[in-house]
Write a protein that holds these residues in place. Structure first.
Motif, PDB file in Angstrom:
ATOM      1  N   LEU A  94       0.823  -1.209   0.000  1.00 15.12           N
ATOM      2  CA  LEU A  94       0.000   0.000   0.000  1.00 15.12           C
ATOM      3  C   LEU A  94       0.860   1.264   0.000  1.00 15.12           C
ATOM      4  O   LEU A  94       0.388   2.343  -0.290  1.00 15.12           O
ATOM      5  CB  LEU A  94      -0.969   0.009   1.185  1.00 15.12           C
ATOM      6  N   GLN A  95       2.153   1.106   0.313  1.00 12.08           N
ATOM      7  CA  GLN A  95       3.068   2.249   0.201  1.00 12.08           C
ATOM      8  C   GLN A  95       3.937   2.167  -1.032  1.00 12.08           C
ATOM      9  O   GLN A  95       4.365   3.176  -1.569  1.00 12.08           O
ATOM     10  CB  GLN A  95       3.998   2.296   1.411  1.00 12.08           C
ATOM     11  N   SER A  98       1.696   0.348  -7.022  1.00 15.60           N
ATOM     12  CA  SER A  98       0.881   1.403  -7.633  1.00 15.60           C
ATOM     13  C   SER A  98      -0.483   1.557  -6.980  1.00 15.60           C
ATOM     14  O   SER A  98      -1.265   2.413  -7.380  1.00 15.60           O
ATOM     15  CB  SER A  98       0.720   1.145  -9.129  1.00 15.60           C
ATOM     16  N   GLU A  99      -0.768   0.737  -5.977  1.00  7.79           N
ATOM     17  CA  GLU A  99      -2.010   0.970  -5.233  1.00  7.79           C
ATOM     18  C   GLU A  99      -1.977   2.349  -4.564  1.00  7.79           C
ATOM     19  O   GLU A  99      -3.018   2.941  -4.294  1.00  7.79           O
ATOM     20  CB  GLU A  99      -2.250  -0.149  -4.218  1.00  7.79           C
ATOM     21  N   VAL A 100      -0.761   2.853  -4.302  1.00 11.89           N
ATOM     22  CA  VAL A 100      -0.620   4.234  -3.789  1.00 11.89           C
ATOM     23  C   VAL A 100      -1.279   5.205  -4.751  1.00 11.89           C
ATOM     24  O   VAL A 100      -1.827   6.224  -4.344  1.00 11.89           O
ATOM     25  CB  VAL A 100       0.890   4.609  -3.675  1.00 11.89           C
ATOM     26  N   LYS A 101      -1.200   4.885  -6.042  1.00 13.11           N
ATOM     27  CA  LYS A 101      -1.751   5.803  -7.049  1.00 13.11           C
ATOM     28  C   LYS A 101      -3.208   5.501  -7.356  1.00 13.11           C
ATOM     29  O   LYS A 101      -3.751   5.977  -8.334  1.00 13.11           O
ATOM     30  CB  LYS A 101      -0.940   5.677  -8.345  1.00 13.11           C
TER      31      LYS A 101
END
Ligand code: NCD
Length: 372
Positions: A94-95, A98-101
């Motif tokens: 999660l950091q 690309s899930e951050v994006k």
């Protein structure tokens, strides 16, 4: 056990090549997996020469962990490397993914597991740990490569159960006709849920054994007639969930639920301990910790166990407050002691159990690669 090694295929399991929950496994698969794991342990000085060390060549294991891990991630990586695989680790996706994006979880999995040509694919096997139970099933839906559940929320942790059951076989000498006590946070502990499902599914039923062991002596026979037995020992707010109780009873396991040890300890073959899973509901569960002290494993409770019984724990032991840790600090010190002057009590078996993590996962990955 009649297994022909090297190179023989391990039996196929339900929904192979994915490993999502322990109900997928059956006894022929487990017998073969454990025979193969024993083979690896016996051949450990030579396994570099075996086909085993090449089965994963040009294959990559992706370790995708959305929750902390010491043993599971590290032992999967070592197991994969022992089979010739390469490894790629995404910690805290999660950091760092690309899930951050804002990418969806399923798009992330699809990207890692995409492509028909394995030479150009990122992952050939995905090992996933996620706090939300349904994610691992979603991953298996979209993934073109095997997905292995390394812990899905409070639901299951099937590869830990394989390690646990293998430890039971090595330490107690059998996986049938056991009296297993499960103690601790049975409501949120995924390892005890998975192990209960697995033992109930694969343990031989008493009626079948009477025929098999017609010549058994009286004492053994009595144990066999009893079949597998579970005693769930927990605070009333942390009881084993009904889905597990129903499943194991439907599979012929007799279950007793209780809130204290009473006189149960001397009758156990295995005491399986799980920590309070504080992270599942931090404030409410932390407040319960003092009430669990009567259930902690102490030198006095060990003294009540038979000499052949074993105390297992998937680890970690929560030692953050030694006054309420589920295993008394004195026993923890004994179990990890390197001193050869005092023979450690063989009943404190949890570090030996953890040591089986790499060979059992080598055997499992071999099976996954064979059926992929
Ligand atoms: C367990 C887990 O993650 O469920 N740890 C492990 O993988 N051995 C047990 C726990 O955290 O209590």
């Amino acid at each position: 056990m009649s297994m022909v090694f090297p190179g023989q295929r391990l039996p196929r399991w339900e929904n192979a090549p994915h490993v999502l929950q322990t109900q997928q496994f059956d006894r022929p698969f487990l017998d073969a997996l454990f025979a193969f794991t024993n083979h690896l342990l016996e051949e450990h000085r030579r396994y570099d020469d075996l086909w085993v060390s090449h089965i994963g060549v040009r294959r990559q294991l992706l370790s995708l962990f959305y929750q902390p891990s010491s043993r599971t991630a590290a032992s999967f990586i070592r197991a994969a490397q022992n089979l010739g695989m390469q490894t790629y680790e995404v910690r805290e996706p999660l950091q760092f993914s690309s899930e951050v994006k804002g990418e969806s979880f399923t798009d992330t999995v699809r990207t890692y597991a995409g492509g028909n040509d394995h030479a150009f694919r990122i992952a050939d096997v995905i090992v996933l740990r996620h706090p939300e139970p349904e994610r691992v099933f979603e991953a298996a839906e979209v993934s073109r490569v095997p997905v292995i559940n390394a812990g899905n929320g409070a639901d299951q942790h099937p590869t830990q159960s394989l390690v646990d059951l293998f430890a039971i076989q090595r330490e107690v000498g059998r996986i049938d006709h056991l009296h297993v006590g499960f103690v601790g946070d049975l409501k949120h502990g995924r390892t005890c849920r998975s192990l209960a499902y697995l033992l109930a599914k694969v343990g031989r039923k008493p009626s079948a054994d009477k025929k098999d062991d017609a010549s058994a002596d009286g004492a053994k026979h009595v144990a066999e007639e009893r079949g597998t037995r579970f005693t769930f020992i927990s605070h009333p707010n942390l009881r084993m969930q009904p889905d597990v109780c129903q499943y194991v009873r439907a599979h012929g396991v007799s279950v007793e639920e209780r809130a204290d040890y009473g006189d149960v300890l001397p009758t156990l073959d295995v005491l399986y301990v799980v920590r309070l899973q504080r992270e599942r509901d931090p404030d409410r569960l932390a407040a319960l910790a003092p009430e669990l002290v009567p259930l902690r494993v102490t030198p006095e409770s060990i003294a009540q166990l038979s000499r052949t019984a074993r105390v297992l724990h998937p680890l970690p032991v929560d030692s953050s407050n030694p006054d309420v840790s589920e295993i008394h600090p004195e026993l923890c010190a004994q179990a990890r002691s390197k001193s050869f002057r005092t023979e450690p009590d063989p009943r404190l078996a949890w570090f030996r159990q953890a040591d089986y993590g790499v060979p059992v996962r080598m055997a499992l990955l071999t099976a996954v690669l064979q059926w992929w």
